[in-house]
Enzyme design. Structure first.
Site, short mmCIF file in Angstrom:
data_model
loop_
_atom_site.label_atom_id
_atom_site.label_comp_id
_atom_site.label_asym_id
_atom_site.label_seq_id
_atom_site.Cartn_x
_atom_site.Cartn_y
_atom_site.Cartn_z
N ARG A 90 6.99 0.12 2.27
CA ARG A 90 6.82 -1.06 3.11
C ARG A 90 5.71 -1.97 2.60
O ARG A 90 4.73 -1.51 2.02
CB ARG A 90 6.56 -0.68 4.57
CG ARG A 90 5.41 0.30 4.80
CD ARG A 90 5.74 1.15 6.03
NE ARG A 90 4.64 1.96 6.52
CZ ARG A 90 4.34 3.18 6.04
NH1 ARG A 90 5.01 3.68 5.02
NH2 ARG A 90 3.34 3.86 6.55
N LYS A 121 -3.88 4.71 6.22
CA LYS A 121 -4.21 5.15 7.58
C LYS A 121 -4.20 6.67 7.67
O LYS A 121 -3.36 7.31 7.02
CB LYS A 121 -3.16 4.60 8.55
CG LYS A 121 -3.22 3.09 8.70
CD LYS A 121 -2.16 2.59 9.67
CE LYS A 121 -2.21 1.09 9.83
NZ LYS A 121 -1.91 0.34 8.59
N CYS A 143 -11.46 -9.44 15.07
CA CYS A 143 -10.38 -9.50 14.07
C CYS A 143 -10.77 -8.80 12.77
O CYS A 143 -11.82 -9.07 12.19
CB CYS A 143 -10.01 -10.94 13.78
SG CYS A 143 -8.69 -11.08 12.54
N ASP A 191 -8.13 3.35 9.43
CA ASP A 191 -7.78 2.91 8.09
C ASP A 191 -8.91 3.31 7.16
O ASP A 191 -10.06 2.94 7.38
CB ASP A 191 -7.63 1.38 8.10
CG ASP A 191 -6.24 0.95 7.72
OD1 ASP A 191 -5.78 1.36 6.63
OD2 ASP A 191 -5.61 0.21 8.50
N CYS A 200 -9.68 -13.78 17.64
CA CYS A 200 -10.28 -12.62 18.31
C CYS A 200 -11.60 -12.32 17.62
O CYS A 200 -11.66 -12.28 16.39
CB CYS A 200 -9.36 -11.42 18.19
SG CYS A 200 -7.71 -11.71 18.85
N CYS A 240 -4.07 -18.52 13.86
CA CYS A 240 -3.75 -17.78 15.08
C CYS A 240 -4.00 -18.70 16.27
O CYS A 240 -4.88 -19.57 16.21
CB CYS A 240 -4.66 -16.57 15.25
SG CYS A 240 -4.36 -15.25 14.09
N ARG A 285 -9.22 -9.25 10.06
CA ARG A 285 -8.97 -10.19 8.96
C ARG A 285 -9.81 -11.46 9.12
O ARG A 285 -9.42 -12.54 8.68
CB ARG A 285 -7.47 -10.53 8.92
CG ARG A 285 -6.79 -9.97 7.70
CD ARG A 285 -5.28 -10.07 7.74
NE ARG A 285 -4.73 -8.74 7.60
CZ ARG A 285 -3.67 -8.28 8.25
NH1 ARG A 285 -2.98 -9.08 9.07
NH2 ARG A 285 -3.26 -7.05 8.07
N ARG A 322 0.82 -1.20 0.00
CA ARG A 322 0.00 0.00 0.00
C ARG A 322 0.86 1.25 0.00
O ARG A 322 0.60 2.18 -0.74
CB ARG A 322 -0.91 -0.02 1.24
CG ARG A 322 -1.77 1.20 1.38
CD ARG A 322 -2.85 0.97 2.41
NE ARG A 322 -3.64 -0.20 2.11
CZ ARG A 322 -4.32 -0.91 3.01
NH1 ARG A 322 -4.32 -0.56 4.27
NH2 ARG A 322 -5.01 -1.96 2.65
N TYR A 323 1.86 1.28 0.86
CA TYR A 323 2.76 2.44 0.96
C TYR A 323 4.04 2.10 0.20
O TYR A 323 4.47 0.95 0.20
CB TYR A 323 3.09 2.73 2.42
CG TYR A 323 1.87 2.93 3.29
CD1 TYR A 323 1.12 4.10 3.19
CD2 TYR A 323 1.48 1.97 4.21
CE1 TYR A 323 0.01 4.29 3.99
CE2 TYR A 323 0.36 2.15 5.02
CZ TYR A 323 -0.37 3.32 4.91
OH TYR A 323 -1.47 3.51 5.70
C1 PLP Z 1 -0.94 -0.55 8.60
C2 PLP Z 1 -0.26 -1.01 7.41
C3 PLP Z 1 1.12 -0.85 7.26
C4 PLP Z 1 1.99 -0.22 8.32
O1 PLP Z 1 1.70 1.10 8.55
P1 PLP Z 1 2.52 1.91 9.65
O2 PLP Z 1 1.86 3.24 9.74
O3 PLP Z 1 3.95 1.97 9.17
O4 PLP Z 1 2.44 1.13 10.94
C5 PLP Z 1 1.69 -1.27 6.09
N1 PLP Z 1 0.97 -1.83 5.11
C6 PLP Z 1 -0.36 -1.99 5.23
C7 PLP Z 1 -1.10 -2.61 4.11
C8 PLP Z 1 -1.02 -1.60 6.38
O5 PLP Z 1 -2.34 -1.79 6.50
#
Ligand code: PLP
Length: 360
Positions: free
Chosen positions: A108, A330, A124, A323, A121, A117, A126, A104-105
């Site tokens: 990362r 986020k 959850c 989110d 939960c 798991c 997911r 997404r970003y």
């Molecule tokens: C939450 C999330 C992250 C991590 O986000 P941070 O703000 O760095 O904690 C990375 N990828 C996805 C798809 C996420 O939902």
């Protein structure tokens, strides 16, 4: 009873002896509510049940409002069409062309290595896929993930989540981590795991601790929701992780009837900082099918967070965030402190509600 079992502190015993059936929960709890009885009759067929003997032992047998109990006992509201409105199974659009990877970003990626798991939960995000069935990814699937990451220089961080990656054997998990670390542009490995909370015995495993130390730093991000979860066993687990030179952070989900008030979260975050865990995020509960009954209003969340600001050390303050739907990412939610710009400066409201001018 159970608690005297000589294998209580063995994580494999805890996993093997999970309560996974409606009967198992009926045997433990003494006064199930109508909602819970219907949950044990219907809901578990859509959203599976599992709880470790350890985490179950924290739940109150008689009090239906027990915050542990609410996180593990299915209720009818999870599938009640009158309750589960304005929601989707996958509201955050987590799937992508590479199975088990969400990018997404730019810098990362999120990777899920298993759908299993130790505990399912009830809240959850997911739950559309966890435990349905319990399955780890194959070497071939991992190879596609690895290739995807290897080809993209802009990815610096891999967030390994699940399911819970710590249900994998030490050998398997660190084989994957080792492979990821071989990629030159990967600078950060993060593991999202609830095991410190619901299976602290995982961190009594000497071999795991040696591997965590060898591959340090790995950012361990866990998931505490209530002060009742901060037990002696958990304190020991966190201490063991911290000895391996790895930071421990926490993500809490704001959950109606579990922790949606300032005193509860204040106590939780104080306790976490006391044992060396940094509160990282407080998430607003997502509009996910099966979870809607746990959602609070945004106004209430903001009020709670504003209350924490005045009472708690900065070390204990998480970032309140939600989110956005459709995988839009986020966003941080803050109480309003900057009210505007006056004649001679900016106007702020402080943590006590006092209006203060800040001159230019
Ligand atoms: C939450 C999330 C992250 C991590 O986000 P941070 O703000 O760095 O904690 C990375 N990828 C996805 C798809 C996420 O939902």
């Amino acid at each position: 009873m159970w608690k005297r079992d000589r294998n209580w502190n063995n994580w494999r015993w805890q996993l093997k002896n999970r309560v996974k059936t409606p009967e198992g929960l009926k045997n433990y709890f003494e006064n199930l509510t109508e909602e819970e009885i219907k949950g044990l009759q219907f809901t578990y067929k859509s959203f599976p049940i599992a709880v470790t003997p350890y985490y179950l032992s924290l739940a109150d047998k008689r009090d239906p409002s027990c915050p542990i109990r609410k996180q593990i006992v299915p209720t009818y509201s999870e599938i009640d069409p009158n309750v589960q409105v304005f929601c989707e199974p996958n509201a955050l659009n987590e799937e992508s062309e590479i199975p088990h990877l969400t990018h997404r970003y730019p810098d990362r990626v999120l990777v899920t290595l298993t759908t299993m798991c130790p505990v399912y939960c009830r809240h959850c995000m997911r739950k559309r896929k966890v435990g349905k069935p319990e399955k780890a990814i194959s070497e071939e699937e991992f190879a596609s993930i690895w290739d995807y990451i290897k080809k993209r220089q802009q990815i610096r961080e891999v967030l390994i989540s699940g399911g819970d990656p710590l249900v994998l054997s030490n050998e398997k998990l660190f084989h994957y981590i080792g492979e990821l670390k071989k990629i030159d542009h990967i600078e950060v490995i993060r593991i999202g795991t609830r095991t410190p909370v619901i299976l602290p015995q995982r961190f009594y495993d000497g071999e795991l601790l040696r591997l965590l130390e060898k591959f340090s730093p790995i950012w361990i991000v866990t998931h505490f929701n209530h002060p009742k979860e901060v037990t002696e066993e958990v304190t020991q687990a966190v201490k063991n992780i911290r000895k391996t030179a790895n930071p421990v952070l926490n993500q809490t989900v704001l959950l109606k009837g579990v922790n949606d008030d300032t005193p509860t979260l204040e106590e939780l975050f104080r306790k976490l900082v006391k044992i060396g865990v940094k509160p990282y995020y407080l998430f607003h509960c997502d509009p996910i099918y099966g979870v809607v009954h746990f959602r609070t209003s945004l106004e209430k969340g903001i009020k709670i967070v504003a209350g924490l600001r005045g009472r708690l050390s900065g070390l204990a303050q998480p970032t309140y965030a939600l989110d956005l739907p459709g995988g839009k990412g986020k966003v941080v939610i803050n109480p309003q402190y900057l009210l505007g710009k006056g004649e001679s400066g900016y106007i702020f409201r402080n943590y006590e509600g006092e209006i203060v001018e800040y001159r230019l």
